[in-house]
Scaffold this active site. Structure first.
Site, PDB file in Angstrom:
ATOM      1  N   CYS A   2     -19.156   7.473 -76.566  1.00  0.00           N
ATOM      2  CA  CYS A   2     -18.871   8.826 -77.559  1.00  0.00           C
ATOM      3  C   CYS A   2     -20.245   9.113 -78.249  1.00  0.00           C
ATOM      4  O   CYS A   2     -21.129   8.552 -78.296  1.00  0.00           O
ATOM      5  CB  CYS A   2     -17.788   8.335 -78.708  1.00  0.00           C
ATOM      6  SG  CYS A   2     -16.383   7.570 -77.672  1.00  0.00           S
ATOM      7  N   ARG A  27     -22.479  12.704 -74.064  1.00  0.00           N
ATOM      8  CA  ARG A  27     -21.995  11.126 -74.113  1.00  0.00           C
ATOM      9  C   ARG A  27     -20.537  11.096 -74.008  1.00  0.00           C
ATOM     10  O   ARG A  27     -19.994  10.073 -74.056  1.00  0.00           O
ATOM     11  CB  ARG A  27     -22.168  10.519 -75.531  1.00  0.00           C
ATOM     12  CG  ARG A  27     -23.835  10.547 -76.034  1.00  0.00           C
ATOM     13  CD  ARG A  27     -23.932  10.217 -77.504  1.00  0.00           C
ATOM     14  NE  ARG A  27     -23.965   8.673 -77.532  1.00  0.00           N
ATOM     15  CZ  ARG A  27     -24.601   7.799 -77.111  1.00  0.00           C
ATOM     16  NH1 ARG A  27     -25.897   8.091 -77.067  1.00  0.00           N
ATOM     17  NH2 ARG A  27     -24.460   6.789 -77.063  1.00  0.00           N
ATOM     18  N   TRP A  76     -15.009  10.072 -75.526  1.00  0.00           N
ATOM     19  CA  TRP A  76     -14.912   9.724 -73.774  1.00  0.00           C
ATOM     20  C   TRP A  76     -13.786   8.477 -73.948  1.00  0.00           C
ATOM     21  O   TRP A  76     -13.974   7.586 -74.438  1.00  0.00           O
ATOM     22  CB  TRP A  76     -16.162   9.192 -73.157  1.00  0.00           C
ATOM     23  CG  TRP A  76     -16.012   8.800 -71.729  1.00  0.00           C
ATOM     24  CD1 TRP A  76     -16.391   9.677 -70.558  1.00  0.00           C
ATOM     25  CD2 TRP A  76     -15.469   7.376 -71.319  1.00  0.00           C
ATOM     26  NE1 TRP A  76     -15.871   9.087 -69.386  1.00  0.00           N
ATOM     27  CE2 TRP A  76     -15.558   7.793 -69.699  1.00  0.00           C
ATOM     28  CE3 TRP A  76     -15.037   6.356 -71.588  1.00  0.00           C
ATOM     29  CZ2 TRP A  76     -15.230   6.643 -68.817  1.00  0.00           C
ATOM     30  CZ3 TRP A  76     -14.951   5.369 -70.676  1.00  0.00           C
ATOM     31  CH2 TRP A  76     -14.912   5.496 -69.295  1.00  0.00           C
ATOM     32  N   ASN A 102     -17.191   4.497 -81.756  1.00  0.00           N
ATOM     33  CA  ASN A 102     -17.831   4.328 -80.236  1.00  0.00           C
ATOM     34  C   ASN A 102     -17.549   2.923 -80.004  1.00  0.00           C
ATOM     35  O   ASN A 102     -18.013   2.054 -80.614  1.00  0.00           O
ATOM     36  CB  ASN A 102     -19.013   5.015 -80.222  1.00  0.00           C
ATOM     37  CG  ASN A 102     -19.771   4.783 -78.896  1.00  0.00           C
ATOM     38  OD1 ASN A 102     -18.890   4.907 -77.971  1.00  0.00           O
ATOM     39  ND2 ASN A 102     -20.959   4.763 -78.635  1.00  0.00           N
ATOM     40  N   GLY A 103     -16.982   2.683 -78.705  1.00  0.00           N
ATOM     41  CA  GLY A 103     -17.043   1.087 -78.140  1.00  0.00           C
ATOM     42  C   GLY A 103     -15.581   0.750 -78.119  1.00  0.00           C
ATOM     43  O   GLY A 103     -14.586   1.887 -77.906  1.00  0.00           O
ATOM     44  N   GLU A 484     -29.508   7.355 -53.901  1.00  0.00           N
ATOM     45  CA  GLU A 484     -29.388   8.151 -55.052  1.00  0.00           C
ATOM     46  C   GLU A 484     -28.988   9.633 -54.511  1.00  0.00           C
ATOM     47  O   GLU A 484     -28.202  10.339 -55.338  1.00  0.00           O
ATOM     48  CB  GLU A 484     -30.784   8.379 -55.449  1.00  0.00           C
ATOM     49  CG  GLU A 484     -31.174   9.352 -56.583  1.00  0.00           C
ATOM     50  CD  GLU A 484     -30.311   9.176 -57.789  1.00  0.00           C
ATOM     51  OE1 GLU A 484     -29.604   8.215 -58.050  1.00  0.00           O
ATOM     52  OE2 GLU A 484     -30.302  10.061 -58.831  1.00  0.00           O
ATOM     53  N   LYS A 488     -25.806  11.559 -56.167  1.00  0.00           N
ATOM     54  CA  LYS A 488     -25.741  12.738 -57.043  1.00  0.00           C
ATOM     55  C   LYS A 488     -24.700  13.630 -56.781  1.00  0.00           C
ATOM     56  O   LYS A 488     -24.011  14.448 -57.333  1.00  0.00           O
ATOM     57  CB  LYS A 488     -27.201  13.373 -56.829  1.00  0.00           C
ATOM     58  CG  LYS A 488     -28.397  12.954 -57.550  1.00  0.00           C
ATOM     59  CD  LYS A 488     -28.470  13.171 -59.249  1.00  0.00           C
ATOM     60  CE  LYS A 488     -27.881  12.357 -59.849  1.00  0.00           C
ATOM     61  NZ  LYS A 488     -28.431  11.155 -60.065  1.00  0.00           N
ATOM     62  N   GLU A 491     -21.149  12.385 -57.814  1.00  0.00           N
ATOM     63  CA  GLU A 491     -20.872  12.667 -59.292  1.00  0.00           C
ATOM     64  C   GLU A 491     -20.647  14.183 -59.877  1.00  0.00           C
ATOM     65  O   GLU A 491     -20.030  14.571 -60.666  1.00  0.00           O
ATOM     66  CB  GLU A 491     -21.751  11.790 -60.339  1.00  0.00           C
ATOM     67  CG  GLU A 491     -22.866  12.239 -60.326  1.00  0.00           C
ATOM     68  CD  GLU A 491     -24.190  11.472 -61.278  1.00  0.00           C
ATOM     69  OE1 GLU A 491     -25.218  11.268 -61.182  1.00  0.00           O
ATOM     70  OE2 GLU A 491     -23.482  11.013 -62.279  1.00  0.00           O
ATOM     71  N   HIS A 507     -24.314  -1.024 -37.208  1.00  0.00           N
ATOM     72  CA  HIS A 507     -23.542  -2.085 -37.732  1.00  0.00           C
ATOM     73  C   HIS A 507     -22.338  -1.697 -38.248  1.00  0.00           C
ATOM     74  O   HIS A 507     -21.342  -2.199 -38.881  1.00  0.00           O
ATOM     75  CB  HIS A 507     -24.391  -2.856 -38.579  1.00  0.00           C
ATOM     76  CG  HIS A 507     -25.597  -3.538 -37.959  1.00  0.00           C
ATOM     77  ND1 HIS A 507     -25.607  -4.705 -37.103  1.00  0.00           N
ATOM     78  CD2 HIS A 507     -26.725  -3.112 -38.228  1.00  0.00           C
ATOM     79  CE1 HIS A 507     -26.874  -4.977 -36.810  1.00  0.00           C
ATOM     80  NE2 HIS A 507     -27.671  -3.875 -37.259  1.00  0.00           N
ATOM     81  N   LYS A 610     -22.594  10.367 -70.297  1.00  0.00           N
ATOM     82  CA  LYS A 610     -23.922   9.935 -69.789  1.00  0.00           C
ATOM     83  C   LYS A 610     -24.111   8.403 -69.971  1.00  0.00           C
ATOM     84  O   LYS A 610     -24.647   7.993 -69.160  1.00  0.00           O
ATOM     85  CB  LYS A 610     -24.642  11.120 -70.355  1.00  0.00           C
ATOM     86  CG  LYS A 610     -26.344  10.586 -69.892  1.00  0.00           C
ATOM     87  CD  LYS A 610     -27.119  11.872 -70.150  1.00  0.00           C
ATOM     88  CE  LYS A 610     -28.387  11.634 -69.437  1.00  0.00           C
ATOM     89  NZ  LYS A 610     -28.440  11.541 -68.050  1.00  0.00           N
TER      90      LYS A 610
HETATM   91  O1  M6R Z   1     -28.650   5.319 -69.595  1.00  0.00           O
HETATM   92  P1  M6R Z   1     -28.712   4.471 -68.215  1.00  0.00           P
HETATM   93  O2  M6R Z   1     -30.056   4.587 -67.288  1.00  0.00           O
HETATM   94  O3  M6R Z   1     -28.773   2.865 -68.378  1.00  0.00           O
HETATM   95  O4  M6R Z   1     -27.584   4.685 -67.422  1.00  0.00           O
HETATM   96  C1  M6R Z   1     -27.337   4.099 -66.125  1.00  0.00           C
HETATM   97  C2  M6R Z   1     -26.284   4.907 -65.260  1.00  0.00           C
HETATM   98  O5  M6R Z   1     -25.119   5.030 -66.017  1.00  0.00           O
HETATM   99  C3  M6R Z   1     -26.726   6.436 -65.018  1.00  0.00           C
HETATM  100  O6  M6R Z   1     -27.969   6.434 -64.007  1.00  0.00           O
HETATM  101  C4  M6R Z   1     -25.642   7.050 -64.222  1.00  0.00           C
HETATM  102  O7  M6R Z   1     -25.500   6.607 -62.928  1.00  0.00           O
HETATM  103  C5  M6R Z   1     -26.041   8.542 -64.060  1.00  0.00           C
HETATM  104  N1  M6R Z   1     -24.887   9.477 -64.270  1.00  0.00           N
HETATM  105  C6  M6R Z   1     -26.316   8.910 -62.556  1.00  0.00           C
HETATM  106  O8  M6R Z   1     -26.704  10.334 -62.584  1.00  0.00           O
END
Ligand code: M6R
Length: 615
Positions: A2, A27, A76, A102-103, A484, A488, A491, A507, A610
């Site tokens: 949050c 966030r 969130w 937050n938490g 990666e 991308k 998500e 495999h 995020k």
């Molecule tokens: O803030 P961080 O780099 O620790 O975050 C790690 C992951 O949550 C972050 O990279 C997440 O996978 C992204 N949304 C990917 O685009």
């Protein structure tokens, strides 16, 4: 997960809170709310399910009386769905007290039972309202001492939390606390701020204080007091915020993600700057810390999500240059087994936010077992660097879009720098000049990919807007880039996507190939290894023979791929360890363009936040 902002000062607080929330919305964006103590000393509150715009609209329709003390929250959801009732702030003490959180408060069920037995009733399903009610009761019982009541409450909570609270009987005072969850202080002239991170207040001040674990802060317009949970004063660590406010704005870009993808040459250049001397890599922050790298016999890199994929690239580079075995561990898996670590292990953590709870816990776990710890982080004042023996900052600037792009490139860059630094310190590298030249050339080459492939890849994504599944294949350092590329796409475009090591194809994954199945293949340069290159070309032939639609990412001039590719995306020539920074760019553009073609919000994809500050 949050976003939290607090303000006390001479100015009307609502606009400051809303602007802070806009910069923190990455966030979490399930709901948002603000509470303000107005000029007459009464507390007003408004909260709305949905994105911040819903709250803004509601305030436009019916304004809250404004005042100079306020707190704001963007959520969130954890406990309870994204509804108006579950949104923060939560009120207590006859709606005179407001609290945001937050938490996760792990013992909220027993506290709730205790309060219910005491006749308290609840309006939401959240753990946060329990904290608010507890604070309200404590405040009444202790005769209206907000700071004392707040201290008593935080000592009863278990779990991870950042809390901010205020009471209408104390205008000009906001109290906050943190345990394993972020909170920083912004210092103004006759005004002070609190925020989940510095983005909350960079528009107003660049002077900040970092608060340690299990600490409580009280801000008034003229004073900031920090204590531990027992009430003993502690010194907070000052720092100057290097990000500027404009960097956290969208400017003329269609999305933050588009802006951040385009900023990659700069992010990489800024991360390299000041860390090359002649033909050597010397990271000034690691000056005098050679003992981190001498006498160790292994490295574990721990991270989550995209950061963990950067770690996989780092593994190849560090093993090659520093001649040490490197394991990459997802942070959430690492500490739930019994890993073999001790003072001969260097644990490197990677986190853009510096607040990812799983990564933070992995760092703490490693420290407790005597390992040396180093973090790679993009956010000043964040918790993970504070918990580590050393930090190498990436200088990507604020990353706002949920999908990580420029931070990923900066993380790989920092890992390359770290590998070359470590290799030098350990005497494993004789001559780094070629690699240093490769590093220096990266920003320009990334810019070239952006320029030459943007239109082509965007067009490709437009044609594929109805695609239901995309596969990504890579070998060697191309494998993490395949992972990666798939992440991308998943998500932000909600399309099924998988990344595989090309060698794994036979495999199992080859069973997924049917006519028309799009497959991106990351082809390593034949100049690095003719053998690896030929293996990948064979993989392409195998999937092509089964009807796959093959989209190849290959270096300029690689003609071997032409007979088997439906589309060829070109990247400039680069050394093996540097290629990932070029190959990832078209995959980012592809995901972004496909999501845009589907009419999706690329910056705020569904269900995600995020910064994942809960486990
Ligand atoms: O803030 P961080 O780099 O620790 O975050 C790690 C992951 O949550 C972050 O990279 C997440 O996978 C992204 N949304 C990917 O685009």
């Amino acid at each position: 997960m949050c976003g939290i902002v607090g303000y006390v000062g001479p100015r009307p607080s609502q606009d400051i809170l809303l602007a802070g929330l806009a910069r923190l919305e990455y966030r979490g964006y399930d709901s948002a709310g603000v509470a303000v103590i107005d000029g007459d000393g009464s507390l007003g509150m408004r909260k709305k399910a949905g994105k911040l715009a819903m709250l803004r609209d509601s305030l436009k329709d019916a304004a809250l009386p404004d005042g100079n003390t306020g707190i704001g929250h963007t959520r969130w959801a954890t406990h309870g769905g994204p509804t108006d009732e579950n949104a923060h702030p939560h009120l207590a003490d006859d709606d005179k007290l407001a609290l945001i959180h937050n938490g996760i408060i792990e013992n909220f069920a027993s506290l709730r039972d205790e309060l219910l037995a005491d006749g308290v009733s609840f309006r939401s399903e959240t753990d946060t309202e329990v904290a608010a009610a507890l604070l309200g009761r404590e405040y009444r019982n202790n005769g209206g001492d907000l700071q004392g009541a707040f201290r008593a409450v935080v000592n009863r909570l278990e779990g991870a939390f950042t809390l901010l609270a205020m009471h209408e009987e104390h205008p000009g005072l906001v109290v906050g606390a943190r345990r394993n969850s972020p909170l920083v202080i912004g210092l103004g002239e006759g005004e002070n701020f609190l925020g989940s991170d510095v983005a909350a207040f960079i528009e107003h001040t660049r002077k900040a204080l970092a608060i340690g674990q299990d600490q409580i802060v009280s801000i008034t317009p003229d004073a900031v007091t920090v204590t531990d949970f027992a009430g003993t004063p502690v010194e907070a660590e000052p720092f100057d915020v290097s990000w500027d406010a404009a960097a956290a704005e969208k400017g003329g870009w269609s999305s933050f993600m588009a802006k951040e993808v385009a900023e990659q040459p700069e992010a990489v250049a800024n991360t390299i700057r000041g860390r090359i001397q002649g033909d050597q890599v010397i990271i000034p922050e690691l000056d005098g810390l050679d003992e981190l790298f001498i006498g160790i016999n292994r490295i574990i890199i721990t991270a989550c999500g995209t950061a963990a994929y950067s770690a996989l690239v780092g593994k190849y580079a560090i093993e090659q240059w520093a001649r040490l075995p490197v394991d990459v561990e997802l942070a959430h898996e690492f500490r739930y087994r019994d890993p073999v670590i001790g003072d001969d292990t260097l644990v490197v953590s990677i986190s853009q936010s510096g607040e990812t709870m799983d990564t933070l816990m992995a760092v703490k776990y490693a420290s407790e077992r005597g390992a040396r710890t180093l973090s790679i982080c993009n956010t000043q004042g964040a918790t993970i660097p504070r918990e580590s023996d050393a930090v190498v900052y990436t200088h990507a600037g604020p990353e706002v879009a949920v999908a990580s792009t420029k931070a990923f490139s900066a993380q790989i860059t920092a890992l390359l720098l770290l590998g070359l630094h470590m290799g030098r310190v350990r005497g494993a590298i004789e001559d780094a000049s070629v690699d240093v030249a490769e590093l220096s050339a990266l920003p320009e080459k990334i810019a070239k990919v952006l320029e030459s492939e943007q239109e082509h890849v965007t067009q490709l994504a437009g044609w594929m807007a109805d695609t239901r599944s995309v596969l990504f294949l890579g070998r060697h350092v191309g494998f993490p880039i395949a992972l990666e590329g798939a992440l991308k796409l998943k998500e932000i475009s909600y399309i099924h996507a998988e990344g595989f090591a090309a060698g794994e194809l036979k495999h199992g994954p080859i069973a997924l190939i049917e006519p028309g199945q799009p497959v991106f293949v990351l082809v390593p340069s034949p100049r690095h290894s003719a053998l690896v290159h030929s293996k990948v070309v064979s993989n392409i032939q195998e999937i092509r023979a089964r009807g796959a639609r093959v989209i190849v990412v290959a270096e300029e001039g690689d003609a071997a791929v032409l007979p088997f590719a439906d589309e060829v995306i070109r990247i400039p020539l680069a050394g093996a360890m540097f290629e990932p920074l070029l190959a990832v760019v078209p995959l980012q553009i592809f995901a972004m363009a496909l999501a845009t073609a589907k009419g999706l919000d690329v910056d705020q994809p569904r269900n995600l936040a995020k910064s994942v500050t809960v486990e």
